[in-house]
Scaffold this motif. Structure first.
Motif, PDB file in Angstrom:
ATOM      1  N   THR A  39     -27.795  18.153 -49.605  1.00  0.00           N
ATOM      2  CA  THR A  39     -27.861  18.324 -51.061  1.00  0.00           C
ATOM      3  C   THR A  39     -27.735  19.776 -51.482  1.00  0.00           C
ATOM      4  N   GLY A  40     -27.954  20.699 -50.536  1.00  0.00           N
ATOM      5  CA  GLY A  40     -27.925  22.114 -50.881  1.00  0.00           C
ATOM      6  C   GLY A  40     -29.261  22.654 -51.339  1.00  0.00           C
ATOM      7  N   VAL A  41     -30.319  21.857 -51.227  1.00  0.00           N
ATOM      8  CA  VAL A  41     -31.643  22.309 -51.652  1.00  0.00           C
ATOM      9  C   VAL A  41     -32.071  23.539 -50.845  1.00  0.00           C
ATOM     10  N   THR A  42     -32.768  24.449 -51.500  1.00  0.00           N
ATOM     11  CA  THR A  42     -33.247  25.656 -50.830  1.00  0.00           C
ATOM     12  C   THR A  42     -34.714  25.497 -50.442  1.00  0.00           C
ATOM     13  N   PRO A  43     -35.196  26.298 -49.475  1.00  0.00           N
ATOM     14  CA  PRO A  43     -36.623  26.247 -49.141  1.00  0.00           C
ATOM     15  C   PRO A  43     -37.512  26.497 -50.353  1.00  0.00           C
ATOM     16  N   ALA A  44     -37.109  27.441 -51.211  1.00  0.00           N
ATOM     17  CA  ALA A  44     -37.927  27.758 -52.386  1.00  0.00           C
ATOM     18  C   ALA A  44     -38.006  26.585 -53.353  1.00  0.00           C
ATOM     19  N   GLU A  45     -36.961  25.775 -53.416  1.00  0.00           N
ATOM     20  CA  GLU A  45     -36.958  24.611 -54.309  1.00  0.00           C
ATOM     21  C   GLU A  45     -37.773  23.451 -53.755  1.00  0.00           C
ATOM     22  N   LEU A  46     -37.695  23.237 -52.447  1.00  0.00           N
ATOM     23  CA  LEU A  46     -38.341  22.062 -51.859  1.00  0.00           C
ATOM     24  C   LEU A  46     -39.796  22.300 -51.475  1.00  0.00           C
ATOM     25  N   ALA A  47     -40.125  23.535 -51.088  1.00  0.00           N
ATOM     26  CA  ALA A  47     -41.475  23.817 -50.583  1.00  0.00           C
ATOM     27  C   ALA A  47     -42.585  23.445 -51.567  1.00  0.00           C
ATOM     28  N   PRO A  48     -42.453  23.711 -52.871  1.00  0.00           N
ATOM     29  CA  PRO A  48     -43.552  23.366 -53.789  1.00  0.00           C
ATOM     30  C   PRO A  48     -43.878  21.872 -53.808  1.00  0.00           C
ATOM     31  N   ALA A  49     -42.845  21.037 -53.672  1.00  0.00           N
ATOM     32  CA  ALA A  49     -43.087  19.592 -53.680  1.00  0.00           C
ATOM     33  C   ALA A  49     -43.912  19.167 -52.475  1.00  0.00           C
ATOM     34  N   VAL A  50     -43.629  19.783 -51.330  1.00  0.00           N
ATOM     35  CA  VAL A  50     -44.387  19.450 -50.117  1.00  0.00           C
ATOM     36  C   VAL A  50     -45.793  20.038 -50.204  1.00  0.00           C
ATOM     37  N   SER A  51     -45.898  21.270 -50.662  1.00  0.00           N
ATOM     38  CA  SER A  51     -47.203  21.941 -50.723  1.00  0.00           C
ATOM     39  C   SER A  51     -48.147  21.291 -51.718  1.00  0.00           C
ATOM     40  N   SER A  52     -47.612  20.660 -52.740  1.00  0.00           N
ATOM     41  CA  SER A  52     -48.462  20.085 -53.783  1.00  0.00           C
ATOM     42  C   SER A  52     -49.112  18.771 -53.368  1.00  0.00           C
TER      43      SER A  52
END
Length: 495
Positions: A39-52
């Motif tokens: 999808t082209g997602v970046t670590p900065a974009e995906l990390a908050p969803a996992v961390s939350s």
């Protein structure tokens, strides 16, 4: 739902069936709808969803957990089955192997002792014998399944180290402790070989100077003449060559070292020969290219990675040895697990051969693949990707936008974008253009390619392991890469 309701047993079999059916359905639906490898997602974009996600607040419902998994994993996973995933040695997986994965995870056998695995032990042993037979190692051969090529190489070099120390002691007039021998040990390995050889040397207590790179020819194959010189130099300096590591399918170039010539040199010098065939092991079942492994049957140990060229899910690898007695170097007996008396009682405990204790029944995946598809079918699929790489090389070689390093023996291609007016552009800027092209392509999600450094310059790399990848797919990716590189260089042209 009670806490016990989540454990798989006779009372929860129906819950297990429903949960897995739902999970398989989600994955099947995602695979069917996947239009790009990423999808082209970046670590900065995906990390908050996992961390939350609050891991101390369970969802209780498998369906809700799968919904959440869509957002944090399935949607943005890198899908190796897509024909424009061309990056690393990751293969699309055979359905019978995935079925085997589901079975082994549910039963959860541990392959360390007979009383934990029973039939699993015999299946793994049968597959080791089958693989050793394909290699041609002889009736005294044996081996063990491992987590991957790095572990297989480590175990092979551990056995080689112990055999080298044994021979030094045998031929010495005075008793020498291992600590006195280790500084003299050397490993000769192709300069294009895998980094796990150096890692293994460090883990085995050898210094950074212990691994000596042997120069390669223009096709990135070990030069036998250079190996002969290094063997002679080590002998003159009273160094002990504990192993020569040759590669049957280098990670970058897919090159196969000259196995017969190396084997002859090792036999003459009395040196352990290890063949890292983690990638090239697919040739063992190839209907048309098995001859490329001629000489591998003379090895003392061999690494194979079924999860590369046998289309198996990670993890599925093995290390094999010509002489099963050398596996004694990893044998330890624990009274609670595999007491020494079990040997006399002929109880087949696989932990006696492994550097692992608890170990998954990964062999089942290969077993199911062979029983459903057959070895010839697997080999035909591998031949297809090698054929595709040959076609892609011709395409690249005729394309003035690219320089290709070498014609592949297997299914990797290393190449470099070179602008039409390269004479007026510094090499450092061309390097950056190639780096940018790879990164921009990855960010777009349209395709995934790898990169490497050759002779100090950044290059791009295709690794083809998907028979569904067409020459048209490759041509499209080459156009995309060229477009990204050109957009990077455009400001420099205007300046």
């Amino acid at each position: 739902m009670s806490s016990r309701a989540h454990l798989l047993n006779d009372r929860t079999a129906e819950h297990y069936r429903r949960s897995l059916t739902d999970g398989v359905g989600r994955v099947a639906d995602r695979l069917a709808r996947t239009e790009r490898p990423f999808t082209g997602v970046t670590p900065a974009e995906l990390a908050p969803a996992v961390s939350s996600i609050d891991l101390d607040q369970p969802l209780q419902d498998p369906g809700a957990a799968l919904d959440e998994l869509e957002d944090v994993y399935l949607r943005d996973a890198v899908y190796f089955h897509h024909p424009r995933y061309l990056a690393h040695l990751n293969c699309p997986v055979a359905i019978p192997a995935v079925l085997g994965e589901a079975v082994l995870a549910a039963v959860n056998s541990s392959l360390d002792t007979w009383d934990q695995s029973a039939g699993g032990t015999l299946i793994e042993r049968r597959l080791i014998d089958w693989t050793a037979g394909r290699i041609g190692l002889g009736k005294a051969a044996d081996g063990i399944f491992t987590s991957g090529g790095t572990q297989s190489n480590l175990q092979a070099l551990l056995l080689a180290r112990e055999e080298a120390c044994r021979l030094v002691r045998k031929n010495s007039e005075t008793a020498q402790p291992t600590s006195a021998i280790l500084p003299r040990l050397r490993v000769l390995a192709s300069e294009c070989g895998h980094f796990s050889v150096e890692k293994a040397a460090r883990l085995l207590g050898l210094g950074p100077e212990a691994v000596i790179p042997v120069p390669c020819d223009r096709d990135r194959r070990m030069r036998a003449s250079a190996l002969e010189q290094e063997l002679a130099r080590c002998a003159e300096e009273d160094l002990v060559v504990m192993a020569v590591v040759v590669t049957a399918g280098t990670t970058d170039f897919g090159s196969i070292d000259p196995l017969p010539q190396v084997a002859a040199l090792c036999e003459a010098a009395g040196v352990w020969m290890h063949v890292d065939a983690a990638y090239g092991c697919g040739l063992l079942v190839s209907p048309r290219r098995g001859h490329l492994l001629a000489g591998i049957e003379r090895a003392d140990s061999v690494t194979v990675d079924y999860h590369k060229s046998f289309f198996q899910p990670v993890s599925s690898s093995a290390v094999l040895v010509r002489d099963r007695s050398t596996l004694r170097h990893v044998t330890y007996h624990a009274d609670y697990l595999n007491p020494a008396r079990s040997v006399a009682e002929r109880i087949p405990n696989q932990v006696d051969k492994s550097i692992q204790t608890t170990r998954r029944f990964d062999a089942l995946k290969l077993w199911m693949t062979l029983r459903v598809m057959g070895a010839d079918t697997v080999g035909e699929l591998f031949d297809e990707v090698v054929d595709r790489a040959a076609d892609a090389w011709r395409l690249l070689d005729a394309d003035p936008r690219y320089e290709v390093v070498t014609e592949p023996q297997l299914s990797t291609l290393v190449f470099r974008y070179v602008p039409e007016d390269a004479a007026g552009i510094p090499d450092s800027l061309v390097d950056k253009a190639n780096l940018h092209a790879r990164e921009a392509l990855f960010a777009s999600g349209d395709a995934v390619v790898a990169g490497t450094v050759v002779d100090g310059r950044h290059h791009l790399k295709f690794t083809l392991l998907n028979p569904e990848t067409t020459l048209d797919d490759i041509a499209v990716v080459l156009d995309l890469l060229a477009g990204h590189a050109e957009s990077f260089l455009a400001p420099a042209r205007r300046a």
